[in-house]
Design a protein around this motif. Structure first.
Motif, PDB file in Angstrom:
ATOM      1  N   ALA A 240       0.842  -1.192   0.000  1.00  0.00           N
ATOM      2  CA  ALA A 240       0.000   0.000   0.000  1.00  0.00           C
ATOM      3  C   ALA A 240       0.876   1.240   0.000  1.00  0.00           C
ATOM      4  N   THR A 241       0.487   2.219  -0.805  1.00  0.00           N
ATOM      5  CA  THR A 241       1.157   3.514  -0.830  1.00  0.00           C
ATOM      6  C   THR A 241       0.089   4.602  -0.804  1.00  0.00           C
ATOM      7  N   ALA A 242       0.444   5.720  -0.185  1.00  0.00           N
ATOM      8  CA  ALA A 242      -0.501   6.841  -0.073  1.00  0.00           C
ATOM      9  C   ALA A 242       0.069   8.057  -0.765  1.00  0.00           C
ATOM     10  N   LEU A 246      -5.116   6.163  -1.788  1.00  0.00           N
ATOM     11  CA  LEU A 246      -4.499   4.994  -1.178  1.00  0.00           C
ATOM     12  C   LEU A 246      -4.488   3.883  -2.216  1.00  0.00           C
ATOM     13  N   GLU A 247      -3.300   3.550  -2.694  1.00  0.00           N
ATOM     14  CA  GLU A 247      -3.138   2.504  -3.703  1.00  0.00           C
ATOM     15  C   GLU A 247      -2.786   1.198  -2.995  1.00  0.00           C
ATOM     16  N   HIS A 252      -4.994 -10.763  -4.757  1.00  0.00           N
ATOM     17  CA  HIS A 252      -6.350 -10.700  -5.286  1.00  0.00           C
ATOM     18  C   HIS A 252      -6.527  -9.593  -6.320  1.00  0.00           C
ATOM     19  N   GLY A 253      -5.566  -8.682  -6.394  1.00  0.00           N
ATOM     20  CA  GLY A 253      -5.674  -7.585  -7.335  1.00  0.00           C
ATOM     21  C   GLY A 253      -5.343  -6.244  -6.700  1.00  0.00           C
ATOM     22  N   SER A 254      -5.724  -5.167  -7.383  1.00  0.00           N
ATOM     23  CA  SER A 254      -5.399  -3.812  -6.929  1.00  0.00           C
ATOM     24  C   SER A 254      -6.671  -3.016  -6.667  1.00  0.00           C
ATOM     25  N   LEU A 255      -6.538  -2.068  -5.731  1.00  0.00           N
ATOM     26  CA  LEU A 255      -7.632  -1.157  -5.412  1.00  0.00           C
ATOM     27  C   LEU A 255      -7.087   0.262  -5.330  1.00  0.00           C
ATOM     28  N   THR A 256      -7.849   1.210  -5.808  1.00  0.00           N
ATOM     29  CA  THR A 256      -7.576   2.622  -5.569  1.00  0.00           C
ATOM     30  C   THR A 256      -8.669   3.140  -4.648  1.00  0.00           C
ATOM     31  N   LEU A 257      -8.240   3.551  -3.446  1.00  0.00           N
ATOM     32  CA  LEU A 257      -9.175   3.938  -2.407  1.00  0.00           C
ATOM     33  C   LEU A 257      -8.913   5.366  -1.966  1.00  0.00           C
ATOM     34  N   PRO A 258      -9.893   6.038  -1.371  1.00  0.00           N
ATOM     35  CA  PRO A 258      -9.660   7.410  -0.902  1.00  0.00           C
ATOM     36  C   PRO A 258      -8.750   7.424   0.317  1.00  0.00           C
ATOM     37  N   HIS A 266      -0.278   8.728   9.151  1.00  0.00           N
ATOM     38  CA  HIS A 266      -0.254   7.351   9.625  1.00  0.00           C
ATOM     39  C   HIS A 266      -1.616   6.671   9.497  1.00  0.00           C
ATOM     40  N   GLN A 267      -2.695   7.451   9.366  1.00  0.00           N
ATOM     41  CA  GLN A 267      -4.005   6.827   9.270  1.00  0.00           C
ATOM     42  C   GLN A 267      -4.190   6.074   7.952  1.00  0.00           C
ATOM     43  N   ALA A 268      -3.460   6.460   6.921  1.00  0.00           N
ATOM     44  CA  ALA A 268      -3.506   5.693   5.673  1.00  0.00           C
ATOM     45  C   ALA A 268      -2.949   4.290   5.895  1.00  0.00           C
TER      46      ALA A 268
END
Length: 431
Positions: A240-242, A246-247, A252-258, A266-268
């Motif tokens: 995960a990178t922010a 949030l990538e 299982h695959g990839s997600l792009t999240l807010p 640190h909350q990311a």
């Protein structure tokens, strides 16, 4: 003491008074007492909905908040066991989305205290037993359970086959308990901390973790191997990178999240761990859309919380008033990253058994002033412990009133006990 709290309900207060008389017998470690207590109550821990069990030095409460928000966004009813409470003991037991009622709480505590009177249980063992009893009696789809202290000997560590176990960030805290001499345990401090936290591992239950220094990683890998638990570690099994978002990616695959609305970079990381826990278990399904909504909507009081206008915050004038209950070096660094490049006034109160430099030192360059306040009903550090520039104030209200009229934000930090007093004084009681 806020450990045991007070209540406006006389029936609850009667049981809180009984709780306040309990203490952990010196030198007693283990799960024998909590297991016997639960056995007398019919072993409610065997009748819980699927459970997510979260340990860690910092961030475990935030991970639980993200899990709850994501699961609820997916339409699930969620029980939550949180620690500590900030204002009301009821905050420790959330049943299908709502804090336990005073009537139910009084009955639960009375039942547990009565049945275990001869066992000499601790505050935490009674609390855990009451929580699991409530979780077994009220219908829900899933449980989110925060570890209190450590993991291996925490009273919550009686769960059978959790849906997933998670370990948030690792750091130094509660050294007297977690680093006490014990034969057969790691001598390296961070490895020992990892050893204690990894004690929540269970055969067959996925263990999902952040990335750690090598000594800690090796200890967690050993614990998972011995237990026969699938291990999913950040940087190896999930990533995960922010940035602007949030990538996240795993097998299982990839997600792009807010990014989270909770303040602090640190909350990311905490949100990412919650996502990883949901994606590495097979008990409940949560869509990416529900994950995204949960990340945006998660709330966790007293963790870089900006106070609303209220009786206490308004004493600071027209400026932002921030509140954080962090009290160890890792928390200090996280707070410092939030205020990087900005000036602020610091109001600090810390328990006498915590390192006074944990919060002050990372913020020294940012702090335009430092005011020290006592932590009500607890032994706390005097002003001189925070450096020669620190000024003593009788309480937070007087500290805020003494600020210059410069509009610079103020941070109140150093203790969750102090944070609870602040929230109550500002009419922001968690619900």
């Amino acid at each position: 003491m806020r450990d045991f709290a007070v209540s406006d309900d006389p029936r609850v207060q009667a049981q809180l008074d009984r709780l306040g008389a309990l203490s952990l017998p010196q030198g007693r470690f283990g799960l024998e007492t909590i297991r016997e207590l639960l056995a007398r109550l019919g072993d409610p821990q065997t009748r819980l909905p699927p459970a997510f069990h979260v340990a860690g030095t910092n961030g475990k409460g935030s991970v639980c908040a993200f899990l709850r928000a994501m699961l609820e966004a997916g339409g699930l009813a969620v029980h939550v066991a949180a620690k500590p409470h900030l204002v009301r003991y009821n905050e420790r037991i959330r049943l299908a989305g709502k804090l336990v009622s005073d009537d139910m709480l009084a009955d639960l505590l009375a039942e547990v205290l009565d049945v275990g009177e001869d066992l000499g249980p601790s505050f935490f063992e009674v609390t855990t037993a009451a929580t699991f009893l409530a979780f077994a009696r009220v219908t829900a789809d899933v449980c989110v359970i925060e570890v209190g202290l450590g993991g291996r000997f925490d009273a919550t560590n009686v769960l059978e086959r959790p849906a997933a176990c998670g370990i948030a960030s690792l750091g130094m805290d509660h050294e007297a308990f977690l680093l006490r001499p014990e034969e057969g345990t790691p001598s390296d401090p961070i490895a020992r901390i990892a050893f204690e936290k990894a004690g929540i591992v269970h055969p067959g239950s996925p263990l999902v973790t952040q990335g750690y220094p090598l000594a800690a990683e090796l200890e967690i890998e050993r614990a998972a191997l011995v237990a026969g638990a699938p291990l999913h570690m950040r940087g190896k099994d999930w990533h995960a990178t922010a940035g602007d978002a949030l990538e996240y990616r795993d097998r299982h695959g990839s997600l792009t999240l807010p990014l989270p609305n909770l303040p602090g970079a640190h909350q990311a990381d905490n949100a990412a761990l919650a996502v990883a826990m949901l994606r590495h278990q097979d008990f409940v399904a949560v869509s990416p859309q529900a994950m995204a909504r949960g990340i945006r909507e998660a709330c966790w009081p007293a963790r870089l919380q900006r106070l609303r206008s209220g009786p206490l915050a308004d004493l600071a004038g027209k400026r932002d008033v921030w509140l954080d209950g962090g009290h160890n070096p890792d928390a200090g660094q996280a707070i410092a990253r939030h205020f990087a490049g900005r000036r602020m006034h610091l109001v600090v109160g810390m328990l006498a058994n915590k390192a006074p430099g944990a919060i002050v030192e990372p913020l020294r360059d940012a702090a335009r002033s430092v005011q020290a306040v006592p932590v009500p009903s607890h032994d706390s550090h005097p002003a001189e412990a925070f450096g020669p520039e620190a000024r003593a104030r009788a309480d937070v209200a007087r500290a805020l009133s003494a600020l210059p009229d410069d509009g610079i934000p103020v941070l109140i930090a150093g203790s969750l006990y102090l944070a609870g007093e602040v929230l109550e004084a500002n009419d922001e009681i968690p619900n």
